[in-house]
Design an enzyme around this catalytic site. Structure first.
Site, PDB file in Angstrom:
ATOM      1  N   ARG A 114     -64.913 -31.651 -67.133  1.00  0.00           N
ATOM      2  CA  ARG A 114     -65.300 -30.315 -67.604  1.00  0.00           C
ATOM      3  C   ARG A 114     -66.517 -30.471 -68.509  1.00  0.00           C
ATOM      4  O   ARG A 114     -66.592 -31.408 -69.315  1.00  0.00           O
ATOM      5  CB  ARG A 114     -64.174 -29.638 -68.387  1.00  0.00           C
TER       6      ARG A 114
ATOM      7  N   GLU B  97     -72.222 -23.918 -67.205  1.00  0.00           N
ATOM      8  CA  GLU B  97     -72.330 -23.790 -65.741  1.00  0.00           C
ATOM      9  C   GLU B  97     -71.982 -22.396 -65.216  1.00  0.00           C
ATOM     10  O   GLU B  97     -72.405 -22.032 -64.113  1.00  0.00           O
ATOM     11  CB  GLU B  97     -71.446 -24.830 -65.036  1.00  0.00           C
TER      12      GLU B  97
ATOM     13  N   HIS C  59     -70.554 -28.749 -59.473  1.00  0.00           N
ATOM     14  CA  HIS C  59     -69.089 -28.623 -59.424  1.00  0.00           C
ATOM     15  C   HIS C  59     -68.580 -28.676 -57.980  1.00  0.00           C
ATOM     16  O   HIS C  59     -67.848 -27.804 -57.512  1.00  0.00           O
ATOM     17  CB  HIS C  59     -68.630 -27.321 -60.101  1.00  0.00           C
TER      18      HIS C  59
HETATM   19  P1  NAD Z   1     -54.014 -35.103 -65.021  1.00  0.00           P
HETATM   20  O1  NAD Z   1     -53.293 -34.094 -65.832  1.00  0.00           O
HETATM   21  O2  NAD Z   1     -53.300 -35.848 -63.940  1.00  0.00           O
HETATM   22  O3  NAD Z   1     -54.678 -36.211 -65.983  1.00  0.00           O
HETATM   23  C1  NAD Z   1     -55.304 -35.899 -67.195  1.00  0.00           C
HETATM   24  C2  NAD Z   1     -55.077 -37.066 -68.129  1.00  0.00           C
HETATM   25  O4  NAD Z   1     -55.793 -36.791 -69.347  1.00  0.00           O
HETATM   26  C3  NAD Z   1     -53.595 -37.274 -68.512  1.00  0.00           C
HETATM   27  O5  NAD Z   1     -53.231 -38.620 -68.329  1.00  0.00           O
HETATM   28  C4  NAD Z   1     -53.545 -36.854 -69.978  1.00  0.00           C
HETATM   29  O6  NAD Z   1     -52.576 -37.585 -70.725  1.00  0.00           O
HETATM   30  C5  NAD Z   1     -54.959 -37.192 -70.427  1.00  0.00           C
HETATM   31  N1  NAD Z   1     -55.342 -36.508 -71.648  1.00  0.00           N
HETATM   32  C6  NAD Z   1     -54.985 -35.281 -72.093  1.00  0.00           C
HETATM   33  N2  NAD Z   1     -55.519 -35.045 -73.298  1.00  0.00           N
HETATM   34  C7  NAD Z   1     -56.203 -36.158 -73.640  1.00  0.00           C
HETATM   35  C8  NAD Z   1     -56.963 -36.531 -74.769  1.00  0.00           C
HETATM   36  N3  NAD Z   1     -57.082 -35.709 -75.832  1.00  0.00           N
HETATM   37  N4  NAD Z   1     -57.540 -37.744 -74.782  1.00  0.00           N
HETATM   38  C9  NAD Z   1     -57.378 -38.592 -73.735  1.00  0.00           C
HETATM   39  N5  NAD Z   1     -56.679 -38.304 -72.632  1.00  0.00           N
HETATM   40  C10 NAD Z   1     -56.099 -37.092 -72.582  1.00  0.00           C
HETATM   41  O7  NAD Z   1     -55.289 -34.328 -64.438  1.00  0.00           O
HETATM   42  P2  NAD Z   1     -56.182 -34.743 -63.193  1.00  0.00           P
HETATM   43  O8  NAD Z   1     -55.654 -34.082 -61.965  1.00  0.00           O
HETATM   44  O9  NAD Z   1     -56.413 -36.200 -63.198  1.00  0.00           O
HETATM   45  O10 NAD Z   1     -57.551 -33.968 -63.550  1.00  0.00           O
HETATM   46  C11 NAD Z   1     -58.345 -34.372 -64.657  1.00  0.00           C
HETATM   47  C12 NAD Z   1     -59.412 -33.336 -64.912  1.00  0.00           C
HETATM   48  O11 NAD Z   1     -60.328 -33.327 -63.810  1.00  0.00           O
HETATM   49  C13 NAD Z   1     -58.911 -31.871 -64.965  1.00  0.00           C
HETATM   50  O12 NAD Z   1     -58.453 -31.528 -66.263  1.00  0.00           O
HETATM   51  C14 NAD Z   1     -60.122 -31.080 -64.584  1.00  0.00           C
HETATM   52  O13 NAD Z   1     -60.817 -30.695 -65.769  1.00  0.00           O
HETATM   53  C15 NAD Z   1     -60.995 -32.074 -63.812  1.00  0.00           C
HETATM   54  N6  NAD Z   1     -61.215 -31.654 -62.405  1.00  0.00           N
HETATM   55  C16 NAD Z   1     -62.487 -31.502 -61.972  1.00  0.00           C
HETATM   56  C17 NAD Z   1     -62.728 -31.130 -60.653  1.00  0.00           C
HETATM   57  C18 NAD Z   1     -64.116 -30.982 -60.093  1.00  0.00           C
HETATM   58  O14 NAD Z   1     -64.292 -30.450 -58.988  1.00  0.00           O
HETATM   59  N7  NAD Z   1     -65.149 -31.451 -60.777  1.00  0.00           N
HETATM   60  C19 NAD Z   1     -61.641 -30.881 -59.795  1.00  0.00           C
HETATM   61  C20 NAD Z   1     -60.338 -31.085 -60.279  1.00  0.00           C
HETATM   62  C21 NAD Z   1     -60.127 -31.473 -61.599  1.00  0.00           C
END
Ligand code: NAD
Length: 332
Positions: free
Chosen positions: A234, A263, A295
């Site tokens: 993000r 964005e 994105h």
């Molecule tokens: P997920 O929930 O499986 O993993 C997120 C991880 O971040 C978890 O292990 C959690 O413990 C950790 N986390 C939470 N707060 C934290 C902090 N303060 N410091 C360190 N780690 C922390 O999520 P995911 O499916 O792996 O997705 C991750 C991110 O990817 C989403 O939150 C989203 O913003 C982003 N995303 C982007 C796209 C894209 O098209 N660019 C698509 C999907 C997801």
């Protein structure tokens, strides 16, 4: 149930309609973002279906509740654009797509690393212009590099596993350490050590008040000089002005981003015939060692298929009064 679908692109219309064939909801598509100026379009809709940049704030939620809308279905995983407390106060349920091909985003992060590392974006432009000069295209092997993974959830772990295939060393930071990450040779460290030791840092944690500007001037000052930063998570995780300063000084050696803090007014639109007023994005795209994608990391056939199927299934569950498997709750 009537469902107002916002930010609906051609592919959303086609794929959501296909996923809805059996369920038969009345999907009404709008190109516009959902915000206070468009919320009136939801009249008569039991649910709204939104994407990453729709602004589902307290005012929009209040208007939705007044109009009888009881469900916000996000067709993405992130939910930072929804005021969950306001939704709970209005009795509006929020669902998201908790899981879809984590490979889509992880592989895109790797694509950015390879392109930046081997200067593929520059070579592509050069050879199209008949320029086969190598000067300026010197790359670096990935083997032996240290990759810092911030957020070792579903996407972060798939990303980490791919990087082990290149012979990289893994270090990670997460609030909740995961044994799978350690099982693939990853070692958890605190953020300052991760910054100081990583040749490449890739962000895979959600945007929360705690992670806002996780990468700021002080974090960048701790980084290994010339490190590469990848953000497919993000935009708000990164202070863009600080990153530009670090790119100018050479402290940051390369940047690959699929997300950008501002964005909302740029991405998912063709602005090629307009004057873009955002000076920060214009500065970013002017660097030879920066790649910006709009994105698109989630945008694979496999991921979109699951997103549409999960969204329709959540809407059906809500319409039929069944439990919502993918509900997002406000943290109180
Ligand atoms: P997920 O929930 O499986 O993993 C997120 C991880 O971040 C978890 O292990 C959690 O413990 C950790 N986390 C939470 N707060 C934290 C902090 N303060 N410091 C360190 N780690 C922390 O999520 P995911 O499916 O792996 O997705 C991750 C991110 O990817 C989403 O939150 C989203 O913003 C982003 N995303 C982007 C796209 C894209 O098209 N660019 C698509 C999907 C997801």
């Amino acid at each position: 149930m009537k469902v107002a679908v916002f930010s609906a692109k051609r592919y959303d219309r086609e794929l959501l309609a296909a996923a809805n064939a059996e369920a038969g909801h009345d999907l009404v598509f709008f190109d516009d973002l959902l915000d206070t100026s468009t919320v009136a379009l939801t009249a008569g809709s039991g649910a709204v279906c939104v994407f990453v940049n729709d602004r589902v704030d307290a005012r929009v939620l209040s208007a939705l509740a007044s109009g009888g809308t009881g469900l916000v279905a996000l067709r993405c995983t992130g939910f930072n654009n929804v005021d969950l407390k306001a939704a709970a106060a209005q009795g509006i349920k929020v669902v998201r797509v908790t899981e879809y091909s984590p490979y889509s985003v992880a592989e895109h992060a790797v694509a950015l690393i390879l392109a930046l590392s081997r200067k593929i974006h520059r070579a592509y432009n050069r050879t199209r212009d008949g320029n086969f000069e190598l000067d300026g295209l010197l790359g670096a092997d990935l083997r032996g590099r240290t990759v810092g993974v911030i957020g070792t959830g579903k996407i972060g772990r798939v990303f980490a596993r791919i990087m082990t295939g290149f012979g990289c060393q893994l270090i990670g930071y997460d609030k909740i350490p995961n044994s799978d990450f350690e099982g693939m040779g990853g070692r958890y460290v605190q953020l300052p050590e991760l910054a100081a030791c990583s040749d490449i840092v890739s962000l895979h944690c959600p945007l929360t008040p705690e992670t806002h500007y996780l990468v700021d001037a002080s974090a960048l000052a701790l980084a290994k000089p010339g490190a590469m930063l990848i953000n497919t998570s993000r935009g708000g995780l990164v202070d863009t002005e600080a990153v530009i300063a670090a790119l100018k000084s050479g402290q940051l050696g390369a940047l690959g981003i699929d997300v950008y803090e501002q964005e909302t007014n740029l991405f998912f639109q063709d602005l090629s015939s307009t004057i873009i007023p955002d000076d920060l994005i214009q500065r970013l795209v002017s660097f030879p060692n920066v790649i910006v994608t709009g994105h698109q990391a989630f945008f694979t056939r496999e991921a979109i298929g699951t997103i549409c199927a999960t969204t329709i299934s959540s809407i059906s569950a809500y319409a039929e009064g069944r439990p919502l498997e993918h509900e997002v709750h406000a943290v109180v």
